[in-house]
Design a protein around this motif. Structure first.
Motif, mmCIF file in Angstrom:
data_model
loop_
_atom_site.group_PDB
_atom_site.id
_atom_site.type_symbol
_atom_site.label_atom_id
_atom_site.label_comp_id
_atom_site.label_asym_id
_atom_site.label_seq_id
_atom_site.Cartn_x
_atom_site.Cartn_y
_atom_site.Cartn_z
ATOM 1 N N TRP A 182 0.825 -1.211 0.000
ATOM 2 C CA TRP A 182 0.000 0.000 0.000
ATOM 3 C C TRP A 182 0.864 1.267 0.000
ATOM 4 O O TRP A 182 0.635 2.189 -0.784
ATOM 5 C CB TRP A 182 -0.903 -0.052 1.232
ATOM 6 C CG TRP A 182 -1.720 1.160 1.536
ATOM 7 C CD1 TRP A 182 -2.896 1.527 0.946
ATOM 8 C CD2 TRP A 182 -1.452 2.158 2.536
ATOM 9 N NE1 TRP A 182 -3.382 2.693 1.510
ATOM 10 C CE2 TRP A 182 -2.517 3.102 2.494
ATOM 11 C CE3 TRP A 182 -0.432 2.341 3.466
ATOM 12 C CZ2 TRP A 182 -2.568 4.204 3.343
ATOM 13 C CZ3 TRP A 182 -0.492 3.434 4.312
ATOM 14 C CH2 TRP A 182 -1.542 4.351 4.244
ATOM 15 N N GLN A 189 -2.386 1.481 -7.172
ATOM 16 C CA GLN A 189 -3.673 1.255 -6.527
ATOM 17 C C GLN A 189 -4.820 1.492 -7.507
ATOM 18 O O GLN A 189 -4.800 2.440 -8.287
ATOM 19 C CB GLN A 189 -3.849 2.213 -5.339
ATOM 20 C CG GLN A 189 -3.224 1.746 -4.053
ATOM 21 C CD GLN A 189 -3.572 2.690 -2.917
ATOM 22 O OE1 GLN A 189 -2.875 3.667 -2.709
ATOM 23 N NE2 GLN A 189 -4.650 2.388 -2.199
ATOM 24 N N LEU A 211 -7.435 -3.822 -0.906
ATOM 25 C CA LEU A 211 -6.300 -3.277 -1.647
ATOM 26 C C LEU A 211 -6.152 -3.911 -3.041
ATOM 27 O O LEU A 211 -5.198 -4.638 -3.313
ATOM 28 C CB LEU A 211 -4.986 -3.448 -0.867
ATOM 29 C CG LEU A 211 -3.777 -2.695 -1.432
ATOM 30 C CD1 LEU A 211 -4.047 -1.201 -1.560
ATOM 31 C CD2 LEU A 211 -2.545 -2.913 -0.593
ATOM 32 N N PRO A 229 -6.532 -2.221 4.441
ATOM 33 C CA PRO A 229 -7.305 -1.411 3.488
ATOM 34 C C PRO A 229 -8.708 -2.006 3.353
ATOM 35 O O PRO A 229 -8.857 -3.216 3.153
ATOM 36 C CB PRO A 229 -6.499 -1.525 2.194
ATOM 37 C CG PRO A 229 -5.086 -1.787 2.661
ATOM 38 C CD PRO A 229 -5.246 -2.653 3.865
#
Length: 486
Positions: free
Chosen positions: A302, A454, A473, A469
């Motif tokens: 991330w 992302q 994610l 997330p």
């Protein structure tokens, strides 16, 4: 007539339920506020509702990744030490370096590592994380035989193989959900390397069971249909049913000398503990060894997707390792190469400072104790948490800024009991070195084979109970031209 009778029955049920609630409420108030507190200087704060306490608001704040705000609100109202009620037990929350030192320096006779009853029901009362005295030392010695550096070095080749298989499955995909990928990857590594479990259907079933158990660990402990806690209890029962025949078969193979008792942690435990103790430690070690590492790996992916500069520095470090390896030999990732991943690990350390996998944890007062001028009664929980030091500008300069250089050299030493992603003191996480090697091995293979971005740039972080997330994610993958995938 039937409707009147139905309404009367409903009214009776409501009155009866209200009476039960009021009874428990007054009992709660009498026992804790009049009898137990009489003559004692209990920290300020609120015990909340009967039985439930403040667990609802605590769990809700965690799921919204606002646990630090939940703590800060009460610190502002009551000070750095305050009382509440969490997971069905009266609790004293201690914050800051002084609070951390108090918890991590205490002996088991004063402040034990006992978890709330609801968590003990799920993980097991005989696991090494809760044991004390000679029994703790005995089980710890068995576990550490498989987590010491000499043992971990032997895991690197198998980790490489597992990663190669994972990479080959990813290279045909344009996108992937990182959260389930990392959860499954770390689960497979733990099953294979630590416990010697290689049967795929069994591991698939265990993975589902542990997924439900994780979600129930810090849920409100209500054993009612549809609750996370009820599902977690059912998952615990399934795990026991699945592991029991494995223990029986493994024990038979050890006796027949088909399997070496030192081949893996599960076999090592079998020769020294009862089945109940083995299952409790299997559950606890599985919880401790794979989900926290999955979190760290997810957050590294991330962060690298959100910060091209950090990604570039990590990529350069990992590429340099491959270049040097090719100049010498065309071999696999080695222990000495992992020790060279200093910047990559500093990134991991900074992520764990800002978004710690473990927000905090519980201890239990084994006798009446005192801290900061307040009395903590025997049987009460003590909760320590990380944000009041990790995000303190007086301890970490510009604490809200991401800065891996904080961990660059020993001259900028960090005070003890201020950086505690693995805990501290004699009860520091047993598998912290295993987690480091696993995380660096996985990131080495990912960074040297892929670039990514992302698909949901503003995806928020949520805790359930660990930080992830919220959408899993999803990322877009691009295989590098220099990829070394088989």
């Amino acid at each position: 007539m039937v409707e009147v009778e139905g309404n009367s029955v409903l009214a009776l049920i409501i009155v009866f339920s209200a009476s039960i609630i009021l009874f428990f409420y007054y009992y709660y108030c009498y026992y804790y506020h009049i009898y137990e507190h009489h003559g004692k200087n209990i920290p300020p704060g609120s015990l909340g509702f009967p039985v439930i306490g403040e667990s609802w608001s605590f769990v809700k704040a965690q799921r919204e990744d606002k646990g630090s705000e939940w703590i800060e609100k009460r610190v502002a109202m009551h000070g750095t030490v305050f009382k509440t009620s969490l997971m069905g037990c009266p609790t004293v929350v201690v914050t800051g370096r002084t609070g951390n030192k108090f918890v991590f320096s205490a002996d088991d006779e004063s402040l034990s590592v006992k978890q709330p009853p609801s968590i003990a029901m799920l993980v097991g009362k005989y696991n090494v994380l809760e044991l004390t005295g000679p029994r703790y030392k005995h089980v710890k010695s068995v576990v550490m035989r498989f987590l010491k550096p000499e043992a971990i070095q032997e895991y690197i080749d198998p980790m490489n193989s597992i990663m190669k298989n994972t990479l080959n499955s990813l290279k045909v995909k344009d996108s992937v959900l990182i959260v389930p990928l990392m959860k499954r990857l770390t689960f497979n590594i733990t099953c294979s390397l630590l416990f010697g479990l290689h049967d795929e259907p069994t591991n698939d079933a265990l993975f589902e069971d542990f997924s439900h158990l994780f979600k129930g660990l810090w849920s409100v402990p209500l054993n009612l249909p549809g609750t996370a806690f009820r599902r977690a209890l059912h998952a615990r029962s399934n795990i026991v049913q699945r592991v029991t025949p494995i223990l029986k078969s493994r024990r038979k193979k050890i006796i027949e000398e088909v399997v070496n008792a030192n081949s893996d942690m599960l076999s090592g435990l079998i020769t020294r503990l009862s089945d109940e103790e083995i299952i409790d430690n299997f559950v606890a070690l599985m919880v401790a060894s794979h989900d926290t590492t999955a979190i760290l790996l997810t957050l590294m992916v991330w962060k690298l997707a959100r910060d091209p500069q950090i990604y570039q520095k990590v990529s350069q470090e990992q590429s340099a390792i491959i270049k040097e390896r090719q100049e010498k030999t065309n071999g696999k990732l080695t222990w000495s190469e992992i020790q060279k991943m200093k910047y990559t690990w500093r990134v991991a350390q900074e992520i764990m400072r800002m978004i710690p996998p473990v927000f905090g944890n519980f201890r239990k007062a084994m006798k009446d104790i005192n801290f900061a001028g307040y009395d903590i009664p025997k049987g009460w929980q003590v909760f320590w948490e990380v944000t009041q030091t990790h995000m303190n500008n007086g301890i970490f300069e510009n604490a809200t800024s991401f800065d891996p250089s904080r961990f660059e050299n020993s001259s900028r030493s960090i005070q003890t009991f201020t950086y505690i992603p693995f805990g501290a003191g004699s009860r520091m996480c047993l598998g912290n070195e295993f987690a480091r090697v696993e995380a660096l091995t996985v990131m080495h293979h990912l960074v040297t084979n892929f670039e990514w971005s992302q698909l949901i740039p503003d995806e928020p972080i949520t805790r359930n109970p660990m930080p992830y997330p919220s959408k899993g994610l999803p990322i877009k993958l691009k295989v590098k031209e220099t990829s070394d995938m088989l």
